[in-house]
Design a protein around this motif. Structure first.
Motif, PDB file in Angstrom:
ATOM      1  N   UNK A   1      15.785   3.588  -5.946  1.00 36.99           N
ATOM      2  CA  UNK A   1      15.004   3.140  -7.104  1.00 36.99           C
ATOM      3  C   UNK A   1      14.524   1.706  -6.913  1.00 36.99           C
TER       4      UNK A   1
ATOM      5  N   UNK B   1       7.163   0.524   4.738  1.00 36.95           N
ATOM      6  CA  UNK B   1       8.326   0.728   3.872  1.00 36.95           C
ATOM      7  C   UNK B   1       9.587   0.814   4.723  1.00 36.95           C
TER       8      UNK B   1
ATOM      9  N   UNK C   1       7.938  -1.357  -4.781  1.00 38.76           N
ATOM     10  CA  UNK C   1       6.575  -0.959  -4.428  1.00 38.76           C
ATOM     11  C   UNK C   1       5.679  -0.964  -5.671  1.00 38.76           C
ATOM     12  N   UNK C   2       6.213  -0.445  -6.784  1.00 36.70           N
ATOM     13  CA  UNK C   2       5.405  -0.392  -8.002  1.00 36.70           C
ATOM     14  C   UNK C   2       4.996  -1.791  -8.463  1.00 36.70           C
TER      15      UNK C   2
ATOM     16  N   UNK D   1       0.813  -1.217   0.000  1.00 35.76           N
ATOM     17  CA  UNK D   1       0.000   0.000   0.000  1.00 35.76           C
ATOM     18  C   UNK D   1       0.843   1.262   0.000  1.00 35.76           C
ATOM     19  N   UNK D   2       2.130   1.100   0.228  1.00 34.37           N
ATOM     20  CA  UNK D   2       2.997   2.261   0.305  1.00 34.37           C
ATOM     21  C   UNK D   2       2.978   2.908   1.669  1.00 34.37           C
TER      22      UNK D   2
ATOM     23  N   UNK E   1      13.659   0.213  -4.153  1.00 31.78           N
ATOM     24  CA  UNK E   1      12.486   0.161  -3.277  1.00 31.78           C
ATOM     25  C   UNK E   1      11.259   0.758  -3.969  1.00 31.78           C
ATOM     26  N   UNK E   2      11.462   1.805  -4.755  1.00 32.82           N
ATOM     27  CA  UNK E   2      10.317   2.377  -5.472  1.00 32.82           C
ATOM     28  C   UNK E   2       9.790   1.369  -6.496  1.00 32.82           C
ATOM     29  N   UNK E   3      10.714   0.749  -7.232  1.00 24.97           N
ATOM     30  CA  UNK E   3      10.277  -0.248  -8.220  1.00 24.97           C
ATOM     31  C   UNK E   3       9.614  -1.439  -7.537  1.00 24.97           C
TER      32      UNK E   3
END
Lengths: 244, 208
Positions: free
Chosen positions: B49, B18, B55-56, B12-13, B51-53
């Motif tokens: 990047x 996180x 999450x995506x 869910x972010x 961790x962002x990817x």
């Protein structure tokens, strides 16, 4: 050859010897990794906050999501100066707060990457039929490459005097002593209407004499009191109302 | 140890989730990036990047599987992308670029790289502090047992015994021992962290 030989060889002991060339190659590879200073490096203390902020920024950039508050520790005071194209990075990157004063080129580029990949997304919710039946819009404001950790929300309420705009933004370092933030509404032709100035982003009340229906984009810029009334173009927050 | 709720929160972010995932795996992701990119700044960028990817892509992640290997895979691909990006930027005269610039890496990281770095860093992190210090001084600083003893202010015999214990733990954790099993060496099992989701033949040989 027994395990003590293997351990001795791994430890670089003179007594350690390995007959099998494959096994020796494996242990040499491990020794090379152990000798790599990078493998022992600890990430910068601010990286945790930067990662959390970067994910929060990505969450906020996804349509339908509300932007999560950014941790102050992740906010850099350095303003990136270079942009890179969206194709060069697929994830936003937040500059890491450091104790050193000078930023390397790479970190500057990291910060600049954020704006390039964060889509300008704003949602408009027409809240009619409320307690006073006033026409109200709300929007989510997204950061630019100037301040990738910035985020904000705005509520626009129609009153008899004009449009009252309640802005609540995080990640905007305080500006004063002649520097300030200025908010604008913009129409499709690019005409800007100033709607107020402020020093910090928390709980700001702005006023607009034009309708957000006709001027659907709200921007926040950094300005200096220099007798120039035009926008500096140094945008830090942007939200565009999209009609359903 | 991460919980299912942490993983769901990460999907869910949720900031707290996180943060939990970062605390569990951030150092290992960074170690992979640092090993592959040889630049602190790029490694930090790659970590973000990754961790962002993650999450995506988290909605497609099967929570019954281990998160660590999945993150490793994302980290490795991110590092390769970043290396290519930096290489594209090196369009200026070679004479004008500092020797330490990351774009001057002659050979880019390959797909096999990264898994070993993750496993070795994990094994290093599991060493007791006193043993980890000896291994670091020995391998990174290149000090002899006598020099380490002087630096740490302990007898040479203590350095030798710490070194032997540490290397035995490392060898056991990384599959280099044939006679000792892992339980005997008290290396804690990591059910969330198998060493590699898709190890290459080289990685298999190295990691056991």
């Amino acid at each position: 050859m027994n395990d003590d030989d293997r351990i001795a060889y791994l430890a670089g002991e003179p007594t350690g010897s390995i007959d099998d060339s494959d096994e020796r190659a494996d242990l040499d590879e491990l020794r090379a990794l152990l000798a790599d200073p990078g493998l022992w490096d600890e990430p910068a203390p601010g990286l945790e906050d930067a990662v959390v902020a970067a994910v929060s920024g990505a969450v906020g950039a996804r349509p339908g999501h509300t932007v999560a508050p950014m941790p102050p520790a992740a906010i850099s005071t350095a303003a990136p100066t270079t942009s890179i194209s969206p194709t060069e990075s697929s994830a936003s990157v937040i500059p890491i707060a450091r104790h050193r004063s000078r930023w390397t080129r790479s970190v500057v580029l990291m910060g600049a990457a954020a704006a390039a990949v964060i889509a300008v997304v704003a949602t408009m919710v027409v809240l009619t039929g409320g307690q006073d039946d006033r026409e109200t819009f709300s929007m989510v404001l997204e950061p630019t490459d100037a301040l990738p950790a910035a985020a904000g929300e705005a509520t626009l309420i129609k009153t008899d005097s004009g449009w009252q705009i309640e802005l609540d933004a995080t990640g905007l370092p305080r500006l004063d002593e002649g520097d300030f933030y200025q908010a604008w509404l913009r129409n499709e032709d690019g005409t800007l209407v100033p709607i107020g100035t402020f020093n910090e982003g928390a709980d700001v009340v702005l006023w607009a004499g034009v309708s957000p229906v006709l001027f659907p984009t709200l921007t926040v810029t950094r300005e200096t009191a220099d007798n120039v009334q035009d926008s500096s173009g140094d945008r830090v927050l942007v939200g565009t109302i999209t009609q359903d | 140890m991460l919980t299912v709720a942490d993983i769901d929160g990460f999907r869910r972010g949720d900031s707290d989730a996180v943060r939990q995932v970062y605390r569990e795996y951030g150092r290992l992701v960074y170690a992979v990036a640092r090993n592959m990119l040889a630049s602190k700044e790029l490694a930090e960028e790659a970590t973000q990047q990754t961790f962002v990817k993650a999450w995506q892509a988290a909605t497609s992640f099967d929570s019954s599987r281990a998160l660590g290997p999945w993150l490793t895979t994302i980290a490795r691909r991110t590092c390769i992308d970043l290396h290519r990006r930096e290489a594209r930027r090196s369009a200026v005269s070679i004479d004008d670029v500092a020797a330490a610039h990351p774009s001057l890496v002659t050979a880019g990281p390959d797909l096999d790289q990264g898994y070993d770095a993750w496993a070795v860093r994990q094994a290093i992190d599991e060493l007791p502090d006193d043993e980890r210090a000896v291994v670091r001084l020995q391998h990174v600083e290149g000090l002899s047992h006598v020099e380490i003893a002087e630096q740490l202010g302990v007898p040479v015999g203590t350095v030798k015994s710490r070194s032997f214990r540490a290397h035995r733990r490392l060898a056991a954790a990384l599959g280099h021992l044939r006679e000792h099993d892992r339980r005997r060496d008290h290396i804690p099992e990591q059910p969330f962290d198998p060493p590699s989701p898709e190890p290459s033949s080289d990685a298999r040989r190295t990691l056991g």
